[in-house]
Motif scaffolding. Structure first.
Motif, PDB file in Angstrom:
ATOM      1  N   VAL A   1      57.642 -13.839  45.872  1.00  0.00           N
ATOM      2  CA  VAL A   1      58.126 -12.734  45.052  1.00  0.00           C
ATOM      3  C   VAL A   1      57.100 -11.611  45.106  1.00  0.00           C
ATOM      4  CG1 VAL A   1      58.694 -11.955  42.713  1.00  0.00           C
ATOM      5  CG2 VAL A   1      59.467 -14.203  43.494  1.00  0.00           C
ATOM      6  N   LEU A   2      57.581 -10.409  45.359  1.00  0.00           N
ATOM      7  CA  LEU A   2      56.738  -9.220  45.383  1.00  0.00           C
ATOM      8  C   LEU A   2      56.881  -8.495  44.050  1.00  0.00           C
ATOM      9  CD1 LEU A   2      57.883  -7.876  48.881  1.00  0.00           C
ATOM     10  CD2 LEU A   2      56.103  -9.549  48.396  1.00  0.00           C
ATOM     11  N   LEU A   3      55.758  -8.126  43.458  1.00  0.00           N
ATOM     12  CA  LEU A   3      55.743  -7.370  42.213  1.00  0.00           C
ATOM     13  C   LEU A   3      55.224  -5.967  42.510  1.00  0.00           C
ATOM     14  CD1 LEU A   3      54.069  -9.999  39.822  1.00  0.00           C
ATOM     15  CD2 LEU A   3      56.487  -9.772  40.425  1.00  0.00           C
ATOM     16  N   PHE A   4      55.961  -4.954  42.088  1.00  0.00           N
ATOM     17  CA  PHE A   4      55.553  -3.565  42.286  1.00  0.00           C
ATOM     18  C   PHE A   4      55.491  -2.874  40.930  1.00  0.00           C
ATOM     19  CE2 PHE A   4      57.881  -4.771  46.141  1.00  0.00           C
ATOM     20  CZ  PHE A   4      56.967  -4.426  47.135  1.00  0.00           C
ATOM     21  N   TYR A   5      54.386  -2.164  40.689  1.00  0.00           N
ATOM     22  CA  TYR A   5      54.305  -1.449  39.419  1.00  0.00           C
ATOM     23  C   TYR A   5      55.245  -0.245  39.472  1.00  0.00           C
ATOM     24  CZ  TYR A   5      52.807   0.457  35.058  1.00  0.00           C
ATOM     25  OH  TYR A   5      52.819   0.911  33.761  1.00  0.00           O
ATOM     26  N   ALA A   6      56.095  -0.118  38.433  1.00  0.00           N
ATOM     27  CA  ALA A   6      57.078   0.974  38.391  1.00  0.00           C
ATOM     28  C   ALA A   6      57.190   1.543  36.984  1.00  0.00           C
ATOM     29  CB  ALA A   6      58.443   0.466  38.867  1.00  0.00           C
ATOM     30  N   GLY A   7      56.094   1.454  36.223  1.00  0.00           N
ATOM     31  CA  GLY A   7      56.123   1.903  34.844  1.00  0.00           C
ATOM     32  C   GLY A   7      55.534   3.291  34.654  1.00  0.00           C
ATOM     33  N   TYR A   8      55.028   3.528  33.454  1.00  0.00           N
ATOM     34  CA  TYR A   8      54.629   4.876  33.063  1.00  0.00           C
ATOM     35  C   TYR A   8      53.168   4.938  32.619  1.00  0.00           C
ATOM     36  CZ  TYR A   8      59.603   5.345  33.491  1.00  0.00           C
ATOM     37  OH  TYR A   8      60.885   5.324  33.999  1.00  0.00           O
ATOM     38  N   GLU A   9      52.408   3.896  32.874  1.00  0.00           N
ATOM     39  CA  GLU A   9      50.965   3.887  32.638  1.00  0.00           C
ATOM     40  C   GLU A   9      50.290   4.630  33.792  1.00  0.00           C
ATOM     41  OE1 GLU A   9      47.438   3.835  31.584  1.00  0.00           O
ATOM     42  OE2 GLU A   9      48.681   2.645  30.215  1.00  0.00           O
ATOM     43  N   THR A  10      49.354   5.535  33.460  1.00  0.00           N
ATOM     44  CA  THR A  10      48.707   6.338  34.509  1.00  0.00           C
ATOM     45  C   THR A  10      47.441   5.692  35.052  1.00  0.00           C
ATOM     46  OG1 THR A  10      47.527   7.623  32.825  1.00  0.00           O
ATOM     47  CG2 THR A  10      49.643   8.491  33.612  1.00  0.00           C
ATOM     48  N   SER A  11      46.809   4.802  34.301  1.00  0.00           N
ATOM     49  CA  SER A  11      45.578   4.164  34.757  1.00  0.00           C
ATOM     50  C   SER A  11      45.898   3.076  35.783  1.00  0.00           C
ATOM     51  CB  SER A  11      44.825   3.542  33.583  1.00  0.00           C
ATOM     52  OG  SER A  11      43.843   2.618  34.032  1.00  0.00           O
ATOM     53  N   PRO A  12      45.386   3.166  37.008  1.00  0.00           N
ATOM     54  CA  PRO A  12      45.656   2.110  37.990  1.00  0.00           C
ATOM     55  C   PRO A  12      45.089   0.762  37.553  1.00  0.00           C
ATOM     56  CG  PRO A  12      43.982   3.624  38.810  1.00  0.00           C
ATOM     57  CD  PRO A  12      44.551   4.248  37.573  1.00  0.00           C
ATOM     58  N   TYR A  13      43.982   0.790  36.803  1.00  0.00           N
ATOM     59  CA  TYR A  13      43.395  -0.452  36.304  1.00  0.00           C
ATOM     60  C   TYR A  13      44.375  -1.148  35.353  1.00  0.00           C
ATOM     61  CZ  TYR A  13      40.053  -3.518  33.953  1.00  0.00           C
ATOM     62  OH  TYR A  13      39.408  -4.602  33.422  1.00  0.00           O
ATOM     63  N   GLU A  14      44.954  -0.393  34.405  1.00  0.00           N
ATOM     64  CA  GLU A  14      45.915  -0.977  33.479  1.00  0.00           C
ATOM     65  C   GLU A  14      47.208  -1.367  34.195  1.00  0.00           C
ATOM     66  OE1 GLU A  14      45.669  -1.919  30.297  1.00  0.00           O
ATOM     67  OE2 GLU A  14      43.530  -1.436  30.389  1.00  0.00           O
ATOM     68  N   GLN A  15      47.550  -0.657  35.257  1.00  0.00           N
ATOM     69  CA  GLN A  15      48.712  -1.057  36.051  1.00  0.00           C
ATOM     70  C   GLN A  15      48.485  -2.438  36.668  1.00  0.00           C
ATOM     71  OE1 GLN A  15      49.821   1.912  38.935  1.00  0.00           O
ATOM     72  NE2 GLN A  15      49.915   3.566  37.429  1.00  0.00           N
ATOM     73  N   TYR A  16      47.284  -2.670  37.188  1.00  0.00           N
ATOM     74  CA  TYR A  16      46.968  -3.984  37.758  1.00  0.00           C
ATOM     75  C   TYR A  16      46.988  -5.070  36.680  1.00  0.00           C
ATOM     76  CZ  TYR A  16      45.726  -3.455  42.716  1.00  0.00           C
ATOM     77  OH  TYR A  16      45.761  -3.293  44.085  1.00  0.00           O
TER      78      TYR A  16
END
Length: 298
Positions: A124-139
Motif C-alpha cells: 500500500v502506498l501512502l501519499f500526503y494530500a492534506g493541508y499541513e504545510t510543514s513537511p515534518y508534520e506531514q511525515y
C-alpha cells in the motif's frame, strides 16, 4: 462527489465540511509505503477504527475505501483527521524488487524481517494530500497512518525517496501505552523520514556514509568518508545531531562552514568533488570532514 473525484481534489460546494478531499495544490507529495504478508482486504470501517484508536488526536479520523476495488485486492481511498488527508493506493502484488531492496538492505533490523519484506505479497502506498504545510508534520501524519495500518499484516514501512525502512510492528499501537504521536515527532530523522546508507566505493579503502531524502524536509543531505564500517553509529549520531540543530534553530549550513559536533570534535562542510559521482543527490548534499579545533572558522 464520489471518492474518485475527491481523491483528485474535486468537490462540491458542501463537501468541504462533510467529506475527505485531497488537496489539489500538492504536486509532489511525501510518501511512505507498506509491505504486507498476505492479501489486501482493507475495509473502510476497519481502517477507521484502527486510525481512531491509534492516538487521541485521531479520534475523529475517517477512512473511505472503494468497496468494489477492495473485493479485487486493490486499495483506492482516502483517510484523514484534523487537517490531514492521506491517499491510499494498494495492490495484491509486490512492489518492484529494486525499490524494496534499496530500502531494506541498508536498514538495521533483524535479517528474518528483511527476508519477510523481500517475499511480501501486497503493498500500500501512502501519499500526503492534506493541508499541513510543514513537511515534518506531514511525515508524522503519514507515519501515524502507516502505524495504524500495521495491524492488518504489514511487515515493514518503507520510505522509497530516502532509501530506508523500519519494522511496522515498532510503530503499531498494539501493546504500546505511550504517546505514539510524540514518539513519531521525536523519531530520529535518519530512521524513517531520511535514510542513512553506507557503502564501499571501488578505489577506496574505507566506507562512505551518507543520508538520503533530507531535501524533502528542507535540509541538506550529508556524507562522510570513514575508515571502517564500525564508525557508522558515530556518523549516524553526528548527522542526526546536525539535523536536529538545523531544524530547531532555523540555521543554514553551507559549504565552507565549520561547527562543533562533540566536546573535542569539529567538522567542515564542503561540496562534493567532481569525481565523487556516487554522492549524487536530488537536493543539496554537503560532505562533512572532521577537522582540528585550530581549523574552525572564527
Amino acid at each position: 462527489m464520489s471518492i474518485f473525484s475527491r481523491f483528485f481534489g474535486q468537490h462540491g460546494e458542501d463537501d468541504r465540511v462533510t467529506q475527505l478531499i485531497a488537496n489539489p495544490q500538492i504536486e509532489n507529495p511525501l510518501s511512505l509505503q507498506l509491505l504486507f504478508d498476505g492479501q489486501l482486504r482493507l475495509q473502510s470501517s476497519d481502517v477507521t477504527a484502527a486510525l481512531q484508536s491509534y492516538h487521541g488526536s485521531m479520534a475523529s479520523a475517517r477512512c473511505e475505501i472503494d468497496p468494489t476495488l477492495g473485493e479485487e485486492g486493490k486499495v483506492f481511498g482516502l483517510a484523514g483527521w484534523a487537517n490531514h488527508v492521506v491517499k491510499l493506493v494498494g495492490f495484491d502484488q509486490p512492489m518492484p524488487a529494486e525499490s524494496v531492496e534499496s530500502c531494506v538492505a541498508p536498514s538495521h533490523y533483524p535479517p528474518e524481517v528483511k527476508d519477510r519484506a523481500r517475499s511480501h505479497r501486497g503493498h500500500v502506498l501512502l501519499f500526503y494530500a492534506g493541508y499541513e504545510t510543514s513537511p515534518y508534520e506531514q511525515y508524522v501524519a503519514l507515519a501515524a497512518a502507516a502505524g495504524a495500518l500495521s495491524q492488518f499484516g504489514a511487515i515493514v514501512i518503507l520510505n522509497d525517496a530516502a532509501h530506508t525502512s523500519f519494522p511496522a510492528a515498532a510503530l503499531s499501537r498494539s501493546g504500546t501505552d505511550g504517546d505514539m504521536i510524540a514518539l513519531l515527532r521525536t523519531l530520529p530523522l535518519a530512521i524513517l523520514y531520511c535514510g542513512f546508507v553506507k557503502y564501499e566505493v571501488d578505489g577506496t579503502s574505507g566506507v562512505w556514509m551518507r543520508t538520503y531524502g533530507a531535501h524533502l524536509l528542507g535540509l541538506p543531505d550529508f556524507a562522510a568518508y570513514a575508515s571502517a564500517h564500525d564508525e557508522s553509529q558515530r556518523y549516524f549520531d553526528i548527522f542526526e545531531n546536525i539535523f536536529a540543530y538545523l531544524r530547531d534553530s532555523g540555521a543554514v549550513l553551507a559549504a565552507g562552514h565549520t561547527m562543533q559536533v562533540g566536546e573535542h570534535e569539529y567538522l567542515r562542510c564542503r561540496e562534493r568533488a567532481e569525481d565523487e559521482y556516487f554522492l549524487e543527490s536530488d537536493g543539496e548534499l554537503l560532505v562533512a570532514e572532521i577537522i582540528g579545533p585550530d581549523e574552525i572558522n572564527q
